[in-house]
Design a protein around this motif. Structure first.
Motif, PDB file in Angstrom:
ATOM      1  N   HIS A 181     -12.932 -14.097 -16.393  1.00 17.84           N
ATOM      2  CA  HIS A 181     -12.747 -15.411 -15.767  1.00 17.84           C
ATOM      3  C   HIS A 181     -13.134 -15.391 -14.282  1.00 17.84           C
ATOM      4  O   HIS A 181     -12.318 -15.675 -13.393  1.00 17.84           O
ATOM      5  N   LEU A 182     -14.379 -15.064 -14.015  1.00 15.19           N
ATOM      6  CA  LEU A 182     -14.885 -15.029 -12.643  1.00 15.19           C
ATOM      7  C   LEU A 182     -16.037 -16.022 -12.517  1.00 15.19           C
ATOM      8  O   LEU A 182     -16.843 -16.173 -13.430  1.00 15.19           O
ATOM      9  N   LYS A 183     -16.108 -16.701 -11.381  1.00 15.69           N
ATOM     10  CA  LYS A 183     -17.131 -17.717 -11.165  1.00 15.69           C
ATOM     11  C   LYS A 183     -18.337 -17.107 -10.449  1.00 15.69           C
ATOM     12  O   LYS A 183     -18.185 -16.314  -9.526  1.00 15.69           O
ATOM     13  N   ASP A 184     -19.534 -17.536 -10.862  1.00 21.47           N
ATOM     14  CA  ASP A 184     -20.760 -16.976 -10.296  1.00 21.47           C
ATOM     15  C   ASP A 184     -20.878 -17.195  -8.788  1.00 21.47           C
ATOM     16  O   ASP A 184     -21.479 -16.387  -8.082  1.00 21.47           O
ATOM     17  N   TYR A 188     -17.685 -13.073  -3.082  1.00 18.64           N
ATOM     18  CA  TYR A 188     -16.718 -12.214  -2.389  1.00 18.64           C
ATOM     19  C   TYR A 188     -15.580 -11.829  -3.331  1.00 18.64           C
ATOM     20  O   TYR A 188     -15.155 -10.666  -3.359  1.00 18.64           O
ATOM     21  N   GLN A 189     -15.116 -12.804  -4.112  1.00 10.60           N
ATOM     22  CA  GLN A 189     -14.013 -12.519  -5.042  1.00 10.60           C
ATOM     23  C   GLN A 189     -14.419 -11.479  -6.073  1.00 10.60           C
ATOM     24  O   GLN A 189     -13.648 -10.580  -6.406  1.00 10.60           O
ATOM     25  N   ILE A 190     -15.635 -11.582  -6.584  1.00  8.22           N
ATOM     26  CA  ILE A 190     -16.107 -10.643  -7.595  1.00  8.22           C
ATOM     27  C   ILE A 190     -16.155  -9.226  -7.026  1.00  8.22           C
ATOM     28  O   ILE A 190     -15.716  -8.270  -7.674  1.00  8.22           O
ATOM     29  N   HIS A 209     -17.908 -12.952 -22.249  1.00  6.76           N
ATOM     30  CA  HIS A 209     -17.394 -14.313 -22.381  1.00  6.76           C
ATOM     31  C   HIS A 209     -17.438 -15.070 -21.049  1.00  6.76           C
ATOM     32  O   HIS A 209     -18.500 -15.431 -20.588  1.00  6.76           O
ATOM     33  N   CYS A 210     -16.298 -15.248 -20.382  1.00  6.13           N
ATOM     34  CA  CYS A 210     -16.203 -16.090 -19.182  1.00  6.13           C
ATOM     35  C   CYS A 210     -16.293 -15.288 -17.889  1.00  6.13           C
ATOM     36  O   CYS A 210     -15.831 -15.748 -16.839  1.00  6.13           O
ATOM     37  N   SER A 211     -16.874 -14.113 -17.938  1.00  5.71           N
ATOM     38  CA  SER A 211     -16.913 -13.258 -16.749  1.00  5.71           C
ATOM     39  C   SER A 211     -17.967 -13.700 -15.736  1.00  5.71           C
ATOM     40  O   SER A 211     -17.827 -13.423 -14.545  1.00  5.71           O
ATOM     41  N   GLY A 212     -19.009 -14.381 -16.192  1.00  5.11           N
ATOM     42  CA  GLY A 212     -20.040 -14.876 -15.283  1.00  5.11           C
ATOM     43  C   GLY A 212     -21.197 -13.911 -15.121  1.00  5.11           C
ATOM     44  O   GLY A 212     -21.010 -12.690 -15.131  1.00  5.11           O
TER      45      GLY A 212
END
Length: 242
Positions: A181-184, A188-190, A209-212
């Motif tokens: 659940h990480l946004k592209d 910085y967050q990633i 899945h939703c990892s980006g």
């Protein structure tokens, strides 16, 4: 525990081209004594197609674990239960009454999970963790450490790993896989998440899945040979003493 097999059977990312993809996630967890289906993807026809293509005997599955009640994780639930209702479905404590009644109507049993709970031999739910969405993750306790399986990691993938380590303080973290659940656009967050997972001693990662897309590239670069390219059909076999 001798051998553990983890096989992704539903994902929006492709690994085996002969399998169908759609937004969602589902993974088979097979040990010497149990076979469990974690999440059910978003589409029953696709879930059953992939299980059939992979020659997975639906009747061998004795339990299902639903991480959270979003459509992309419960959409294939009823289609599966039509084929095999002789299962216990472990749902988060916050699961809706309507969803629970539907499972009962299909002939299966339901167990609501609030706190850490043993699902099968060496397989545990972390319990329902708070976050933007209440969610449970799965732990497989193997000699090499813990395998942590997440649906969407809404509570935060770092928080999930921290909770796992607090519940199993003597165990290292061998593998974390599933949706992160990480946004592209959250670069910085990633980077911060990847660094924190390394600091927590996570050895291997298999995000999907939703990892980006950016997260997949960044984790692949950061973890090197300990990054596992995942997607529907990906099979991870962990032998004792590996």
């Amino acid at each position: 525990m001798g051998k553990v097999i983890l096989q992704v059977v539903f994902d929006n990312l492709s690994y085996l081209p002969e399998l169908k993809t759609a937004w969602g996630y589902s993974c088979i967890v097979e040990t010497d004594s149990d076979t469990i289906l974690f999440d059910a993807g978003s589409d029953g026809e696709i879930l059953l197609h992939n299980l059939t293509k992979l020659k997975i005997d639906l009747k061998s599955i004795s339990a299902m674990v639903i991480s959270h009640e979003h459509w992309d994780h419960v959409g294939g639930l009823c289609a599966f239960l039509q084929k095999n209702s002789n299962v216990t479905v472990y749902v988060p404590f916050s699961f809706s009454a309507e969803g629970e009644n539907e499972i009962f109507r299909m002939g299966a049993k339901v167990t609501r999970v609030k706190n850490k709970l043993q699902i099968a031999e060496k397989i545990y739910s972390l319990g329902e963790l708070p976050g933007s969405v209440l969610e449970q993750s799965l732990i497989v306790d193997i000699p090499e450490g813990m395998v942590i399986l997440t649906g969407c990691a809404h509570p935060g993938i770092v928080k999930i790993v921290e909770n796992a380590k607090s519940l199993f303080p003597q165990k290292s973290v061998f593998l974390v896989m599933g949706g992160f659940h990480l946004k592209d656009n959250a670069i910085y967050q990633i980077r911060e998440v990847a660094d924190q997972l390394k600091q927590l001693g996570v050895q291997k990662v298999a995000p999907s899945h939703c990892s980006g897309n950016f997260a997949l590239k960044y984790f692949a670069s950061g973890f090197g040979n300990n990054f596992i390219n995942s997607g529907v059909g990906k099979k991870i076999e962990i032998q004792k003493g590996q």
